[in-house]
Design a protein around this motif. Structure first.
Motif, PDB file in Angstrom:
ATOM      1  N   LEU A  14     -51.427  24.453  10.456  1.00  0.00           N
ATOM      2  CA  LEU A  14     -50.507  24.588  11.580  1.00  0.00           C
ATOM      3  C   LEU A  14     -49.326  25.438  11.153  1.00  0.00           C
ATOM      4  O   LEU A  14     -48.656  25.137  10.159  1.00  0.00           O
ATOM      5  N   ASP A  15     -49.088  26.508  11.892  1.00  0.00           N
ATOM      6  CA  ASP A  15     -47.931  27.364  11.679  1.00  0.00           C
ATOM      7  C   ASP A  15     -46.774  26.763  12.479  1.00  0.00           C
ATOM      8  O   ASP A  15     -46.780  26.801  13.710  1.00  0.00           O
ATOM      9  N   LYS A  16     -45.779  26.213  11.797  1.00  0.00           N
ATOM     10  CA  LYS A  16     -44.701  25.494  12.478  1.00  0.00           C
ATOM     11  C   LYS A  16     -43.791  26.433  13.268  1.00  0.00           C
ATOM     12  O   LYS A  16     -43.189  26.021  14.259  1.00  0.00           O
ATOM     13  N   SER A  17     -43.680  27.690  12.859  1.00  0.00           N
ATOM     14  CA  SER A  17     -42.802  28.616  13.570  1.00  0.00           C
ATOM     15  C   SER A  17     -43.447  29.124  14.855  1.00  0.00           C
ATOM     16  O   SER A  17     -42.809  29.168  15.906  1.00  0.00           O
ATOM     17  N   SER A  18     -44.727  29.509  14.788  1.00  0.00           N
ATOM     18  CA  SER A  18     -45.411  30.013  15.984  1.00  0.00           C
ATOM     19  C   SER A  18     -46.060  28.901  16.788  1.00  0.00           C
ATOM     20  O   SER A  18     -46.483  29.123  17.923  1.00  0.00           O
ATOM     21  N   ARG A  19     -46.163  27.693  16.174  1.00  0.00           N
ATOM     22  CA  ARG A  19     -46.806  26.533  16.806  1.00  0.00           C
ATOM     23  C   ARG A  19     -48.260  26.834  17.161  1.00  0.00           C
ATOM     24  O   ARG A  19     -48.766  26.438  18.198  1.00  0.00           O
ATOM     25  N   GLU A  20     -48.931  27.519  16.237  1.00  0.00           N
ATOM     26  CA  GLU A  20     -50.349  27.798  16.388  1.00  0.00           C
ATOM     27  C   GLU A  20     -51.127  26.990  15.357  1.00  0.00           C
ATOM     28  O   GLU A  20     -50.707  26.871  14.201  1.00  0.00           O
ATOM     29  N   SER A  75     -49.219  22.509  24.513  1.00  0.00           N
ATOM     30  CA  SER A  75     -48.007  22.268  23.743  1.00  0.00           C
ATOM     31  C   SER A  75     -47.935  20.826  23.257  1.00  0.00           C
ATOM     32  O   SER A  75     -47.575  20.560  22.104  1.00  0.00           O
ATOM     33  N   VAL A 128     -50.329  20.175  20.417  1.00  0.00           N
ATOM     34  CA  VAL A 128     -49.787  20.696  19.160  1.00  0.00           C
ATOM     35  C   VAL A 128     -48.756  19.725  18.588  1.00  0.00           C
ATOM     36  O   VAL A 128     -48.729  19.470  17.382  1.00  0.00           O
ATOM     37  N   ASP A 129     -47.927  19.160  19.466  1.00  0.00           N
ATOM     38  CA  ASP A 129     -46.921  18.189  19.017  1.00  0.00           C
ATOM     39  C   ASP A 129     -47.581  17.000  18.328  1.00  0.00           C
ATOM     40  O   ASP A 129     -47.151  16.562  17.249  1.00  0.00           O
ATOM     41  N   GLU A 187     -49.270  18.062  15.016  1.00  0.00           N
ATOM     42  CA  GLU A 187     -48.285  18.296  13.960  1.00  0.00           C
ATOM     43  C   GLU A 187     -47.920  16.986  13.252  1.00  0.00           C
ATOM     44  O   GLU A 187     -47.860  16.920  12.013  1.00  0.00           O
TER      45      GLU A 187
END
Length: 223
Positions: free
Chosen positions: A134-140, A152, A155-156, A159
């Protein structure tokens, strides 16, 4: 890298310390639960190897107190208790992994290296859990470097589950994680988000297991 080894068995603690030194760690050994708790209250380590059966304070109590102080250092539990509930209790209390006694040192080394990789990836802005990233900056989110199609909210939830990979995450913890972003999120909504996420991860061989009365556990599927 500094590691705290908490183990009261003289022979085992000696051999473990020697093995960890050979891995390149700077090792501090404690053979007493109360002493270990006092050390953790004032000093920082990169990893902690913690036995559960200790004199003066149990490893489980040390772990609970450590996490209550807000510490995020990875903790690997050593235990002879081959019981699902004991494992779940340890993970729920804040352990990142556990190894059952007796064990091969190679297994312990592999588990510790995995915890280090996960910690280092989180500090770099990524969270890795198994074949997920998981890319925390792009949220991908990615599986084997292939992007996942997630909402979204999914993803939350992912994460939080990935950041505690192999540890139990309660519905309340997920609800609090989501609520901090806007409106209050109830447990029914949490179940919906987890269900949707589970359906997307299962074909990839990744399980979001429900532990009744405890919460959810992200892990590799047995299938």
């Amino acid at each position: 890298m500094r590691i705290l080894l908490v183990e009261d068995d003289p022979a085992l603690s000696s051999s473990l310390k020697q093995g960890l030194l050979q891995m390149g760690f700077s090792v501090e050994l404690s053979q007493d639960g109360a002493e270990a708790d006092a050390i953790l209250a004032v000093r920082n380590f990169d990893l902690i190897v913690l036995d559960l059966g200790l004199p003066n304070m149990s490893g489980m109590e040390i772990l609970k107190r450590f996490r209550k102080r807000g510490a995020t250092t990875p903790v690997l539990i050593l235990t002879a208790r081959d019981n699902l509930q004991d494992k779940v209790s340890g993970l729920k209390a804040g352990a990142d992994d556990y190894v059952l006694k007796p064990f091969d040192f190679e297994e312990l080394e592999a588990r510790l290296q995995a915890l280090l990789r996960r910690t280092q990836s989180e500090r770099s802005g990524f969270i890795d859990a198994g074949n997920l990233r998981l890319d925390k900056s792009s949220r991908e989110a990615f599986h084997h470097n292939q992007p996942l199609s997630l909402s979204s909210r999914e993803v939350d939830v992912l994460e939080l589950l990935m950041s505690r990979y192999g540890r139990v995450v309660s519905k309340d913890q997920i609800s609090e994680h989501l609520t901090g972003m806007d409106e209050e999120i109830g447990q029914n909504a949490v179940e919906v988000y987890v269900h949707r996420l589970r359906k997307k991860l299962e074909p990839l061989g990744i399980s979001v297991r429900t532990l009744r009365g405890l919460g959810y556990l992200l892990e590799k599927s047995d299938g």
